[in-house]
Design a protein around this motif. Structure first.
Motif, PDB file in Angstrom:
ATOM      1  N   ILE A 329       7.452  -4.527 -78.941  1.00 30.27           N
ATOM      2  CA  ILE A 329       5.992  -4.403 -78.965  1.00 30.27           C
ATOM      3  C   ILE A 329       5.586  -4.317 -80.423  1.00 30.27           C
ATOM      4  O   ILE A 329       6.191  -3.552 -81.177  1.00 30.27           O
ATOM      5  CB  ILE A 329       5.540  -3.134 -78.221  1.00 30.27           C
ATOM      6  N   ALA A 330       4.628  -5.113 -80.798  1.00 30.77           N
ATOM      7  CA  ALA A 330       4.224  -5.117 -82.200  1.00 30.77           C
ATOM      8  C   ALA A 330       2.714  -5.020 -82.280  1.00 30.77           C
ATOM      9  O   ALA A 330       2.003  -5.354 -81.337  1.00 30.77           O
ATOM     10  CB  ALA A 330       4.705  -6.400 -82.870  1.00 30.77           C
ATOM     11  N   SER A 331       2.263  -4.558 -83.438  1.00 28.01           N
ATOM     12  CA  SER A 331       0.837  -4.480 -83.635  1.00 28.01           C
ATOM     13  C   SER A 331       0.463  -5.546 -84.657  1.00 28.01           C
ATOM     14  O   SER A 331       0.899  -5.501 -85.800  1.00 28.01           O
ATOM     15  CB  SER A 331       0.500  -3.077 -84.138  1.00 28.01           C
ATOM     16  N   ASP A 332      -0.302  -6.529 -84.213  1.00 28.40           N
ATOM     17  CA  ASP A 332      -0.697  -7.617 -85.102  1.00 28.40           C
ATOM     18  C   ASP A 332      -2.039  -7.267 -85.723  1.00 28.40           C
ATOM     19  O   ASP A 332      -2.952  -6.832 -85.023  1.00 28.40           O
ATOM     20  CB  ASP A 332      -0.784  -8.921 -84.289  1.00 28.40           C
ATOM     21  N   PRO A 333      -2.157  -7.453 -87.057  1.00 26.64           N
ATOM     22  CA  PRO A 333      -3.417  -7.064 -87.706  1.00 26.64           C
ATOM     23  C   PRO A 333      -4.646  -7.766 -87.125  1.00 26.64           C
ATOM     24  O   PRO A 333      -5.736  -7.216 -87.140  1.00 26.64           O
ATOM     25  CB  PRO A 333      -3.200  -7.439 -89.177  1.00 26.64           C
ATOM     26  N   HIS A 334      -4.461  -8.990 -86.612  1.00 30.74           N
ATOM     27  CA  HIS A 334      -5.618  -9.728 -86.083  1.00 30.74           C
ATOM     28  C   HIS A 334      -5.754  -9.612 -84.576  1.00 30.74           C
ATOM     29  O   HIS A 334      -6.853  -9.618 -84.041  1.00 30.74           O
ATOM     30  CB  HIS A 334      -5.511 -11.206 -86.466  1.00 30.74           C
ATOM     31  N   LEU A 335      -4.641  -9.539 -83.897  1.00 32.49           N
ATOM     32  CA  LEU A 335      -4.684  -9.628 -82.437  1.00 32.49           C
ATOM     33  C   LEU A 335      -4.526  -8.293 -81.730  1.00 32.49           C
ATOM     34  O   LEU A 335      -4.792  -8.170 -80.545  1.00 32.49           O
ATOM     35  CB  LEU A 335      -3.580 -10.573 -81.925  1.00 32.49           C
ATOM     36  N   GLY A 336      -4.052  -7.301 -82.460  1.00 30.76           N
ATOM     37  CA  GLY A 336      -3.790  -6.024 -81.798  1.00 30.76           C
ATOM     38  C   GLY A 336      -2.402  -6.021 -81.181  1.00 30.76           C
ATOM     39  O   GLY A 336      -1.475  -6.622 -81.722  1.00 30.76           O
ATOM     40  N   LYS A 337      -2.306  -5.395 -80.019  1.00 37.00           N
ATOM     41  CA  LYS A 337      -0.984  -5.201 -79.425  1.00 37.00           C
ATOM     42  C   LYS A 337      -0.410  -6.508 -78.865  1.00 37.00           C
ATOM     43  O   LYS A 337      -1.045  -7.189 -78.070  1.00 37.00           O
ATOM     44  CB  LYS A 337      -1.093  -4.171 -78.300  1.00 37.00           C
ATOM     45  N   LEU A 338       0.806  -6.822 -79.309  1.00 37.60           N
ATOM     46  CA  LEU A 338       1.494  -8.014 -78.828  1.00 37.60           C
ATOM     47  C   LEU A 338       2.815  -7.589 -78.207  1.00 37.60           C
ATOM     48  O   LEU A 338       3.529  -6.765 -78.781  1.00 37.60           O
ATOM     49  CB  LEU A 338       1.809  -8.954 -79.987  1.00 37.60           C
ATOM     50  N   THR A 339       3.132  -8.148 -77.083  1.00 40.14           N
ATOM     51  CA  THR A 339       4.429  -7.867 -76.466  1.00 40.14           C
ATOM     52  C   THR A 339       5.275  -9.129 -76.545  1.00 40.14           C
ATOM     53  O   THR A 339       4.865 -10.179 -76.053  1.00 40.14           O
ATOM     54  CB  THR A 339       4.243  -7.452 -74.993  1.00 40.14           C
ATOM     55  N   PHE A 340       6.422  -9.019 -77.186  1.00 42.03           N
ATOM     56  CA  PHE A 340       7.321 -10.179 -77.292  1.00 42.03           C
ATOM     57  C   PHE A 340       8.220 -10.203 -76.067  1.00 42.03           C
ATOM     58  O   PHE A 340       8.815  -9.180 -75.701  1.00 42.03           O
ATOM     59  CB  PHE A 340       8.164 -10.097 -78.561  1.00 42.03           C
ATOM     60  N   ILE A 341       8.272 -11.370 -75.453  1.00 46.40           N
ATOM     61  CA  ILE A 341       9.081 -11.470 -74.243  1.00 46.40           C
ATOM     62  C   ILE A 341       9.990 -12.690 -74.292  1.00 46.40           C
ATOM     63  O   ILE A 341       9.683 -13.691 -74.940  1.00 46.40           O
ATOM     64  CB  ILE A 341       8.203 -11.551 -72.966  1.00 46.40           C
ATOM     65  N   ARG A 342      11.103 -12.557 -73.630  1.00 47.93           N
ATOM     66  CA  ARG A 342      11.960 -13.730 -73.400  1.00 47.93           C
ATOM     67  C   ARG A 342      11.849 -14.081 -71.926  1.00 47.93           C
ATOM     68  O   ARG A 342      12.062 -13.227 -71.058  1.00 47.93           O
ATOM     69  CB  ARG A 342      13.409 -13.430 -73.748  1.00 47.93           C
ATOM     70  N   ILE A 343      11.536 -15.334 -71.667  1.00 49.14           N
ATOM     71  CA  ILE A 343      11.480 -15.809 -70.281  1.00 49.14           C
ATOM     72  C   ILE A 343      12.880 -16.289 -69.918  1.00 49.14           C
ATOM     73  O   ILE A 343      13.433 -17.148 -70.608  1.00 49.14           O
ATOM     74  CB  ILE A 343      10.519 -17.006 -70.129  1.00 49.14           C
ATOM     75  N   TYR A 344      13.442 -15.758 -68.886  1.00 48.54           N
ATOM     76  CA  TYR A 344      14.769 -16.197 -68.431  1.00 48.54           C
ATOM     77  C   TYR A 344      14.676 -17.245 -67.335  1.00 48.54           C
ATOM     78  O   TYR A 344      15.509 -18.141 -67.253  1.00 48.54           O
ATOM     79  CB  TYR A 344      15.598 -14.999 -67.958  1.00 48.54           C
ATOM     80  N   ARG A 381       1.042 -22.147 -71.250  1.00 41.94           N
ATOM     81  CA  ARG A 381       2.104 -22.054 -70.251  1.00 41.94           C
ATOM     82  C   ARG A 381       3.440 -22.049 -70.978  1.00 41.94           C
ATOM     83  O   ARG A 381       3.631 -22.786 -71.941  1.00 41.94           O
ATOM     84  CB  ARG A 381       1.994 -23.316 -69.388  1.00 41.94           C
ATOM     85  N   VAL A 382       4.345 -21.235 -70.521  1.00 43.52           N
ATOM     86  CA  VAL A 382       5.646 -21.163 -71.185  1.00 43.52           C
ATOM     87  C   VAL A 382       6.723 -21.035 -70.105  1.00 43.52           C
ATOM     88  O   VAL A 382       6.503 -20.398 -69.076  1.00 43.52           O
ATOM     89  CB  VAL A 382       5.655 -19.995 -72.207  1.00 43.52           C
ATOM     90  N   GLY A 383       7.851 -21.688 -70.340  1.00 42.84           N
ATOM     91  CA  GLY A 383       8.860 -21.732 -69.290  1.00 42.84           C
ATOM     92  C   GLY A 383      10.165 -21.066 -69.666  1.00 42.84           C
ATOM     93  O   GLY A 383      10.341 -20.560 -70.780  1.00 42.84           O
ATOM     94  N   ALA A 384      11.075 -21.064 -68.721  1.00 44.74           N
ATOM     95  CA  ALA A 384      12.399 -20.464 -68.861  1.00 44.74           C
ATOM     96  C   ALA A 384      13.046 -20.831 -70.188  1.00 44.74           C
ATOM     97  O   ALA A 384      12.932 -21.963 -70.642  1.00 44.74           O
ATOM     98  CB  ALA A 384      13.282 -20.942 -67.713  1.00 44.74           C
ATOM     99  N   GLY A 385      13.729 -19.867 -70.785  1.00 44.92           N
ATOM    100  CA  GLY A 385      14.487 -20.129 -72.010  1.00 44.92           C
ATOM    101  C   GLY A 385      13.700 -19.862 -73.277  1.00 44.92           C
ATOM    102  O   GLY A 385      14.261 -19.785 -74.350  1.00 44.92           O
ATOM    103  N   ASP A 386      12.393 -19.677 -73.141  1.00 44.92           N
ATOM    104  CA  ASP A 386      11.559 -19.586 -74.336  1.00 44.92           C
ATOM    105  C   ASP A 386      11.250 -18.132 -74.706  1.00 44.92           C
ATOM    106  O   ASP A 386      11.438 -17.213 -73.905  1.00 44.92           O
ATOM    107  CB  ASP A 386      10.253 -20.355 -74.097  1.00 44.92           C
TER     108      ASP A 386
END
Ligand code: GDP
Length: 424
Positions: A329-344, A381-386
């Motif tokens: 979880i990161a805090s982006d100065p422009h966007l606010g809270k961002l959650t980084f995820i890996r799609i399996y 849209r984002v798919g598996a592996g990304d």
């Protein structure tokens, strides 16, 4: 907005691991620079010094320190997507380190050409072993006084108990380091004295005084591959030299197969100096050639909700139900809270409702972003592996799974990570 699916065979999710000061940041910066150039084909570049370039990118909000940054690299005119996942440089087995290792498929280990294998190199190596992460090595800082590529290779054997496949030989040493011999192609790659960023190297014949050494190491390379690969072993026994393509394919097979935790890891070794812009482009070729794509991992195992004994497998396919792991979880100065995820598995679309299977709560996905070195790209849209960053998640913390509400799965068990017993 980009909506196309990625060709998973052309995706590399990698981490860069190193002892502090070995050059992880510099190598990452150069990777982003070179990949930026290759991606912006057609633009005019003035060969700006890297430091200037970094300054400009910083002003535009460079995301090099982002939890994951996406870049593109073309090899033989085929464009590949490389997601670089930040692996925290902690010395111990923290949950954070382990989690970052879990979401990547392959790694580059950077060594200081003077210091060689250092204590934290050993730590990160063991962590990667534990997660069965295939890896390639980059012996950096060969321009420094006292740098010794072969000593570092010996240390990889002795201290890491690994089997290095020496892929390149340095040409010149210390301040005179100017290129490498590519032992697969048996060609010399030479950078000009005042290499500006963005300049390619010249591919020339191997210098005469290195010819004998190159032949000796080429033979060692083929032997090393043959010991681990039947196809090359057969050729070797027949006395037939493998072709470039046969060697590339075999080195990839050997590197990918070498993920056993107790087996000695077979690892291709490259060299250069990131700071002086020598060696990074062949390293990028190697990332694409030898490190796994998400398709090389057959399936990820998770567990059923409220039944840890029931194993659920998800293949890296868009046809499967959605399963994704929040890893930062990161805090982006422009966007606010961002959650980084890996799609399996499966597909995630902006605005979709998903299930947090750990909290057993619904979450609404807001905007989805791909983070590049110098910009954020909003995607639908984002798919598996990304690997992407998403906005809008209110309850999800790192280590939790987001999935299809109708097909829940927990990817990271609650007692993760398992206790580690370190043997001195
Ligand atoms: P990190 O701690 O692994 O991220 O290492 P950095 O990339 O920050 O590099 C540590 C120091 O080594 C910095 O002062 C870099 O400028 C320097 N450095 C990195 N790569 C090289 C190299 O190839 N040659 C030389 N001489 N210095 C380098």
């Amino acid at each position: 907005m980009a909506t196309t699916s990625l060709d998973l065979a052309k995706v590399r999710n990698i981490g860069i691991m190193a002892h502090i000061d070995a050059g992880k940041t510099t190598t990452t910066e150069r990777i982003l620079y070179y990949t930026g150039l290759s991606y912006k084909i057609g633009e005019v570049h003035d060969g700006a010094a890297t430091t200037d370039w970094m300054e400009q990118e910083r002003e535009r909000g460079i995301t090099i320190t982002s939890a994951a940054v996406t870049c593109h690299w073309s090899l033989n005119d085929v464009q590949n997507t490389i997601n670089i996942i930040d692996t925290p440089g902690h010395v111990d087995f923290t949950v954070e380190v382990e989690r970052s290792l879990r979401v990547l498929d392959g790694a580059v280990t950077v060594f200081d050409g003077v210091a060689g294998v250092e204590p934290q190199s050993e730590t990160v190596w063991r962590q990667a072993n534990r997660y069965g992460v295939p890896r390639i090595c980059f012996v950096n800082k060969l321009d420094r006084t006292g740098a010794d590529f072969f000593r570092c290779v010996d240390m990889i054997v002795e201290r890491l108990n690994a089997q290095p496949l020496v892929m390149q030989l340095p040409i010149g040493a210390e301040a005179g380091f100017k290129g490498v011999v590519d032992l697969v192609r048996m060609k010399a790659l030479v950078w000009s004295e005042d290499t500006k960023l963005g300049e390619m190297y010249d591919t020339v014949d191997i210098p005469e005084d290195l010819q004998a050494q190159a032949e000796e190491w080429r033979a060692k390379l083929v032997e090393g591959v043959a010991e681990n690969d039947e196809e090359i072993m057969e050729l070797y026994l027949e006395g037939t030299e493998p072709t470039e393509e046969q060697l590339y394919a075999a080195i990839r097979r050997v590197t990918l197969a070498s993920t056993g935790t107790d087996a000695s890891t077979v690892t291709p070794v490259f060299c250069g100096t990131a700071f002086k812009n020598k060696g990074v482009q062949p390293l990028l070729d190697a990332v694409v050639r030898y490190l796994p794509s998400p398709l090389d991992v057959e399936a990820i195992e998770g567990q059923a909700v409220r039944n840890p004994d029931e194993v659920i497998k998800r293949k890296p396919s868009e046809e499967e139900p959605l399963a994704a792991l929040a890893f930062k979880i990161a805090s982006d100065p422009h966007l606010g809270k961002l959650t980084f995820i890996r799609i399996y598995s499966g597909v995630l679309t902006a605005g979709a409702q998903v299930q947090n299977s750990v909290k057993e709560k619904k979450e609404r996905i807001g905007k989805i972003y791909r983070m590049h070195a110098n910009k954020r790209e909003e995607i639908e849209r984002v798919g598996a592996g990304d690997i992407v960053a998403v906005m809008g998640l209110k309850q999800t913390t790192t280590g939790e799974t987001l999935c299809d509400p109708a097909n829940p799965v927990i990817l990271e068990s609650m007692d993760f990570p398992a206790p580690v017993i370190e043997v001195a």
